[in-house]
Design an enzyme around this catalytic site. Structure first.
Site, mmCIF file in Angstrom:
data_model
loop_
_atom_site.group_PDB
_atom_site.id
_atom_site.type_symbol
_atom_site.label_atom_id
_atom_site.label_comp_id
_atom_site.label_asym_id
_atom_site.label_seq_id
_atom_site.Cartn_x
_atom_site.Cartn_y
_atom_site.Cartn_z
ATOM 1 N N TYR A 147 74.450 -5.503 -26.162
ATOM 2 C CA TYR A 147 74.866 -6.893 -26.325
ATOM 3 C C TYR A 147 74.839 -7.411 -27.756
ATOM 4 O O TYR A 147 75.400 -8.471 -28.037
ATOM 5 C CB TYR A 147 74.046 -7.779 -25.393
ATOM 6 C CG TYR A 147 74.385 -7.476 -23.952
ATOM 7 C CD1 TYR A 147 75.557 -7.943 -23.378
ATOM 8 C CD2 TYR A 147 73.564 -6.653 -23.184
ATOM 9 C CE1 TYR A 147 75.896 -7.631 -22.074
ATOM 10 C CE2 TYR A 147 73.892 -6.338 -21.872
ATOM 11 C CZ TYR A 147 75.060 -6.837 -21.326
ATOM 12 O OH TYR A 147 75.399 -6.511 -20.033
ATOM 13 N N PHE A 438 67.786 -13.918 -14.254
ATOM 14 C CA PHE A 438 68.947 -14.598 -13.637
ATOM 15 C C PHE A 438 70.113 -13.654 -13.573
ATOM 16 O O PHE A 438 70.081 -12.589 -14.164
ATOM 17 C CB PHE A 438 69.295 -15.891 -14.402
ATOM 18 C CG PHE A 438 69.507 -15.717 -15.889
ATOM 19 C CD1 PHE A 438 70.753 -15.380 -16.408
ATOM 20 C CD2 PHE A 438 68.444 -15.868 -16.779
ATOM 21 C CE1 PHE A 438 70.938 -15.220 -17.778
ATOM 22 C CE2 PHE A 438 68.612 -15.718 -18.148
ATOM 23 C CZ PHE A 438 69.869 -15.394 -18.649
#
Length: 438
Positions: A147, A438
Site C-alpha cells: 500500500y 474494518f
C-alpha cells in the site's frame, strides 16, 4: 477483534483507468444482486473456505457505488477481485474529527495478479473519496509492501501485553479509583445498549480512533454473524461511577485449562474502554483478580497506556505478539487535514512532498501558533524537508517522528535542524491508537 477484511480518475503505472484492463476483465461497482458473487470472491481472495453464503450479512453493509468487483468475461463473468469502502470519522490530535474513506475487503484472486486490478480499483476509489470531501483514506494493510505504492503510510501500531500474574504481583496499592464506583456483568444486549455512547465519548479523546456503526456492535455481540467466523459469547462488565453513569467496559474470554488439579487459565481481554484513570484502575484490578486465572493477555491497548507501571512488578508484563503497524493512512487534502489537528509548539517548516497521484504533491508551509492551532498552505519558499506522501501519512497522527524517518533515509533534511523543529511542531501528548479492524 473484528475481522478485516465510471468517471475518469487518476491512475498509477500507466494502467488503463476506465474500467477495463484490455483482457476481458470488467471492473465496476457491483449491484446488490451480485453480492453472492462478491462474497464468494472475497472468501477466495482471503484464502478462507466458503463455508456458507454470507450475502445476508453483506447486504446489511452494502452501499451502491462503494463496492467494486472485477469480472472475468472470458470465464463466464466470474468475480476475481473485490474492493469496498465506506465513510467514517477519524479523531485527530486535539480531539477534532473529519470524514475519511475506510477501505476494506481488498482481494485479487491468485489467478489474476499483476494485471492492474488493484491499481484500477484503488485509483477510482481515492478519486471518488476526494470528490466526496474526504481528507484522507485509511486501511488495514495485510502486507507491508503493497500500500505504500498508493500513498499510504503506517499511522497507528497494535500494542498489547502478556501479564504473568505470579510475577506481576497485582496492581500497586494506592492507585486512584472512583469513590462509590461499581463493576457489574452485563449481557450482550446491554453491551449494545450502553457500549455505543461510551465509545463515542472515548474515541474523541484518542487520536487515531474511528467510529463504530450499529452493525459493528451487532456483529461483535453475536446478534448477527458472518459465516466462517466463529463467535462465542464473551464475558462483559461495565464500570459505573457513584451517580450510575457508565465510564468503562471490559470484554474478555477465559480458556478452561487445568494442570491436573491446578487451574492454569488465561484471561484474554478483547476490548477495553475507560474514560478516566480511576475507571481503568478499577477494571484492571478486576481483570487481574479473576479466580483460576494465571495469565492475562491484553490484545490491543494504546502504546501510551501505563498498564505495566500499575503493576507491583512491571517485568511481569511482556509485549504481546500483536505489536506491529496496524492502521495505514493516505492524505487526500493536505490543507484540510493539517488544519484540523493541533500542534505541540509554535513554529514553521516547509515540506516538499512527492505524490505520484497528485493529491499531496507540492511545497507546503506548515505553521503552528502558540495556542496549538495551525495551518498548511502552498508556498514557493525554499523547502526544509523532502519526503513522500506515505511518510507524510505516518507523521500526520504522530505514529512516527521526522528525526527517525530521516535517520532511515525516508525523509531528507534540507536545512540543518529542520527535523527537530518539525518534531516539536508535530508532537502529540498521546500517540495515535485504533483498536478496531474494518
Amino acid at each position: 477483534m473484528p475481522w478485516r477484511e465510471g468517471p475518469s480518475y487518476r491512475g498509477w503505472m500507466g494502467k488503463d483507468v476506465h474500467g477495463r484492463t484490455g483482457q476481458d476483465i470488467d471492473i465496476r461497482y457491483i449491484t446488490e444482486d451480485e453480492i453472492p458473487l462478491w462474497d464468494r470472491a472475497v472468501a477466495r481472495g482471503f484464502m478462507r473456505p466458503h463455508v456458507a453464503d454470507g450475502s445476508e450479512f453483506r447486504r446489511l453493509q452494502f452501499e451502491p457505488g462503494r463496492w467494486f468487483g472485477a469480472f472475468d468475461e472470458s470465464d463466464g463473468g466470474r468475480c476475481v477481485a473485490t474492493f469496498r469502502s465506506f465513510d467514517t470519522e477519524l479523531t485527530v490530535p486535539g480531539g477534532a474529527t473529519f470524514q475519511v474513506d475506510a477501505i476494506t475487503g481488498v482481494t485479487v484472486n491468485a489467478t489474476h495478479r499483476r494485471r492492474g486490478l488493484l491499481t484500477t480499483m484503488m485509483s477510482r476509489d481515492l478519486e471518488a473519496a476526494r470528490e466526496r470531501g474526504s481528507a484522507a483514506a485509511i486501511l488495514i494493510a495485510a502486507e507491508y509492501n503493497i500500500y505504500g505504492r498508493y500513498g499510504f503510510g503506517p499511522a497507528t501500531r497494535g500494542n498489547g501485553w502478556n501479564i504473568d500474574l505470579a510475577r506481576a504481583g497485582g496492581l500497586r496499592a494506592g492507585l486512584p479509583e472512583t469513590p462509590g464506583g461499581r463493576i457489574d456483568f452485563v449481557t450482550m444486549e446491554e453491551v449494545r445498549k450502553f457500549g455505543p455512547e461510551l465509545h463515542e465519548r472515548w474515541r474523541l479523546t484518542q487520536p487515531g480512533a474511528i467510529g463504530r456503526t450499529p452493525l459493528w456492535w451487532r456483529l461483535q455481540t453475536g446478534e448477527v454473524t458472518l459465516p466462517g467466523f466463529d463467535w462465542k459469547e464473551p464475558f462483559a462488565a461495565l464500570h459505573r461511577d457513584a451517580e450510575g453513569d457508565v465510564t468503562g467496559l471490559i470484554v474478555y474470554r477465559v480458556d478452561d485449562n487445568w494442570d491436573g488439579g491446578y487451574p492454569n487459565c488465561t484471561l484474554t481481554v478483547a476490548s477495553f474502554l475507560a474514560l478516566d484513570r480511576a475507571t481503568a484502575t478499577a477494571l484492571w484490578r478486576f481483570a487481574l483478580s479473576v479466580d483460576w486465572v494465571r495469565k492475562v493477555v491484553v490484545e490491543y491497548l494504546g502504546q501510551d497506556d501505563p498498564l505495566p507501571l500499575l503493576l507491583n512488578d512491571p517485568r511481569g508484563a511482556t509485549p504481546h505478539a500483536e505489536d506491529y503497524d496496524f492502521m495505514w493512512l493516505r492524505l487526500l487534502d493536505v490543507p484540510a487535514a493539517f488544519g484540523a489537528r493541533t500542534y505541540g509548539a509554535p513554529g514553521r517548516v516547509v515540506l516538499q512532498v512527492s505524490d505520484p497521484a497528485g493529491y499531496a504533491e507540492g511545497r507546503w508551509a506548515l505553521e503552528a501558533a502558540a495556542d496549538g492551532t495551525g495551518r498548511c498552505t502552498a508556498t514557493d519558499d525554499a523547502p526544509d524537508l523532502e519526503l513522500g506522501v506515505s511518510e507524510l501519512g505516518s507523521l500526520y497522527l504522530g505514529a512516527e517522528t521526522v528525526s527517525r524517518l530521516a535517520a532511515a533515509s525516508l525523509v531528507t533534511e534540507l536545512r540543518p535542524g529542520a527535523a527537530a523543529d518539525a518534531d516539536l511542531l508535530l508532537r502529540t501528548p498521546l500517540r495515535a491508537f485504533n483498536p478496531d479492524g474494518f
